[in-house]
Design a protein around this motif. Structure first.
Motif, PDB file in Angstrom:
ATOM      1  N   GLN A  25     -14.031 -27.213  -0.990  1.00  9.29           N
ATOM      2  CA  GLN A  25     -12.848 -27.860  -0.434  1.00  9.29           C
ATOM      3  C   GLN A  25     -12.539 -27.166   0.896  1.00  9.29           C
ATOM      4  OE1 GLN A  25      -9.334 -27.765  -2.958  1.00  9.29           O
ATOM      5  NE2 GLN A  25      -7.983 -27.740  -1.174  1.00  9.29           N
ATOM      6  N   ASN A  31     -11.166 -31.708  -2.025  1.00 11.53           N
ATOM      7  CA  ASN A  31     -11.737 -31.025  -3.189  1.00 11.53           C
ATOM      8  C   ASN A  31     -12.710 -31.959  -3.906  1.00 11.53           C
ATOM      9  OD1 ASN A  31     -11.767 -30.306  -6.201  1.00 11.53           O
ATOM     10  ND2 ASN A  31     -10.843 -28.492  -5.285  1.00 11.53           N
ATOM     11  N   GLU A  34     -11.811 -32.827  -7.633  1.00 10.81           N
ATOM     12  CA  GLU A  34     -10.651 -33.713  -7.736  1.00 10.81           C
ATOM     13  C   GLU A  34     -11.000 -35.128  -7.286  1.00 10.81           C
ATOM     14  OE1 GLU A  34      -7.674 -31.657  -5.511  1.00 10.81           O
ATOM     15  OE2 GLU A  34      -7.421 -30.091  -7.041  1.00 10.81           O
ATOM     16  N   ALA A  37     -13.160 -36.715 -10.040  1.00  7.14           N
ATOM     17  CA  ALA A  37     -12.320 -37.059 -11.191  1.00  7.14           C
ATOM     18  C   ALA A  37     -11.498 -38.312 -10.899  1.00  7.14           C
ATOM     19  CB  ALA A  37     -11.408 -35.888 -11.537  1.00  7.14           C
ATOM     20  N   ARG A  38     -10.952 -38.396  -9.718  1.00 10.23           N
ATOM     21  CA  ARG A  38     -10.157 -39.567  -9.352  1.00 10.23           C
ATOM     22  C   ARG A  38     -11.001 -40.838  -9.416  1.00 10.23           C
ATOM     23  NH1 ARG A  38      -9.307 -38.364  -4.364  1.00 10.23           N
ATOM     24  NH2 ARG A  38     -11.019 -39.683  -3.670  1.00 10.23           N
ATOM     25  N   ARG A  43      -9.601 -36.476 -15.964  1.00  4.40           N
ATOM     26  CA  ARG A  43      -8.719 -35.361 -15.681  1.00  4.40           C
ATOM     27  C   ARG A  43      -9.573 -34.194 -15.201  1.00  4.40           C
ATOM     28  NH1 ARG A  43      -7.396 -38.337 -19.995  1.00  4.40           N
ATOM     29  NH2 ARG A  43      -5.231 -39.024 -20.228  1.00  4.40           N
ATOM     30  N   VAL A  44      -8.952 -33.257 -14.472  1.00  2.00           N
ATOM     31  CA  VAL A  44      -9.730 -32.169 -13.886  1.00  2.00           C
ATOM     32  C   VAL A  44      -8.966 -30.860 -13.973  1.00  2.00           C
ATOM     33  CG1 VAL A  44      -8.869 -32.660 -11.558  1.00  2.00           C
ATOM     34  CG2 VAL A  44     -11.004 -31.400 -11.832  1.00  2.00           C
ATOM     35  N   PHE A  46      -9.574 -27.315 -12.003  1.00  4.00           N
ATOM     36  CA  PHE A  46     -10.339 -26.630 -10.954  1.00  4.00           C
ATOM     37  C   PHE A  46      -9.782 -25.225 -10.791  1.00  4.00           C
ATOM     38  CE2 PHE A  46     -10.347 -25.288  -6.458  1.00  4.00           C
ATOM     39  CZ  PHE A  46     -11.709 -25.183  -6.244  1.00  4.00           C
ATOM     40  N   ALA A  61     -15.188 -26.215 -11.882  1.00  4.85           N
ATOM     41  CA  ALA A  61     -14.273 -27.223 -12.417  1.00  4.85           C
ATOM     42  C   ALA A  61     -14.830 -27.816 -13.694  1.00  4.85           C
ATOM     43  CB  ALA A  61     -14.041 -28.337 -11.392  1.00  4.85           C
ATOM     44  N   LEU A  63     -14.288 -31.522 -15.719  1.00  8.19           N
ATOM     45  CA  LEU A  63     -13.730 -32.872 -15.743  1.00  8.19           C
ATOM     46  C   LEU A  63     -13.852 -33.404 -17.166  1.00  8.19           C
ATOM     47  CD1 LEU A  63     -14.550 -32.333 -12.734  1.00  8.19           C
ATOM     48  CD2 LEU A  63     -14.964 -34.788 -12.535  1.00  8.19           C
TER      49      LEU A  63
END
Length: 201
Positions: A25, A31, A34, A37-38, A43-44, A46, A61, A63
């Motif tokens: 990031q 990131n 993130e 995951a989006r 869900r994440v 990190f 991370a 996920l």
């Protein structure tokens, strides 16, 4: 692009859990965990030794497509090696699962450092795992047969070894896909608690 191929593969597999190492990031890069995951609707969790306001962050991370019931992370010694483990607890089929992701020391001669980090990882699990089973995922930067992992092998089995018991750790066809590793080695591992889990595929 590579990212599109990764997304397509993960959507096809629809895994319960994804572990990531070397997540980046910085100012021109959101990131990576993130963002992934989006896009997946996951869900994440990190974690990084770099503070949230740092211009550049580097970490691990986890996920998951399940609600995260608990999460945390811990630094692994020595502190100047910048290694961490991240943890989440989820529930699958009404059973709680504690999942850990890590990335251990990388040098060939660093077995003693990895041994200390493995001990710290075990202590982290012992302090935080309250579910029915545990899994440890990550880039261990050594084969699972390495002496520094004696303590890990006493409690967790390697899923790939279970499915490919006759595959040599340095067989190119069974190695981690990293051209920098010469000879090729399998250094990425999915470790599971054999008292509560079994490998089916």
């Amino acid at each position: 692009t590579r990212r599109a191929a990764i997304l397509a593969g993960l959507r096809r597999l629809h895994p319960d859990v994804i572990a990531l190492q070397e997540v980046l990031q910085h100012e021109s890069l959101p990131n990576q965990a993130e963002a992934l995951a989006r896009d997946l609707g996951y869900r994440v969790a990190f974690a990084s030794v770099d503070p949230p306001a740092a211009p550049r962050r580097y970490g691990n991370a986890i996920l998951t497509r399940h609600p995260i019931l608990a999460e945390g992370w811990r630094k692994l010694r020595p502190w100047d090696d910048w290694r961490i483990a991240v943890h989440v607890r989820i529930v699958i089929d009404r059973r709680a699962l504690d999942v850990y992701a890590t990335h251990l020391h990388h040098t060939t001669e660093g077995g003693a450092i990895r041994a200390r980090q493995a001990a710290d990882l075990i202590a982290f699990v012992d302090a935080t795992a309250h579910g029915d089973a545990t899994m440890l995922l990550g880039d261990f930067n050594a084969t699972y047969e390495a002496p520094e992992f004696d303590g890990l092998r006493a409690r967790w089995h390697d899923a790939y070894d279970r499915m490919h018991p006759d595959a040599a750790q340095d067989a190119a066809a069974h190695s981690t896909l990293n051209p920098a590793l010469l000879p090729p080695l399998r250094v990425d591992h999915v470790l599971f608690d054999p008292r509560h889990m079994r490998v089916v595929s």
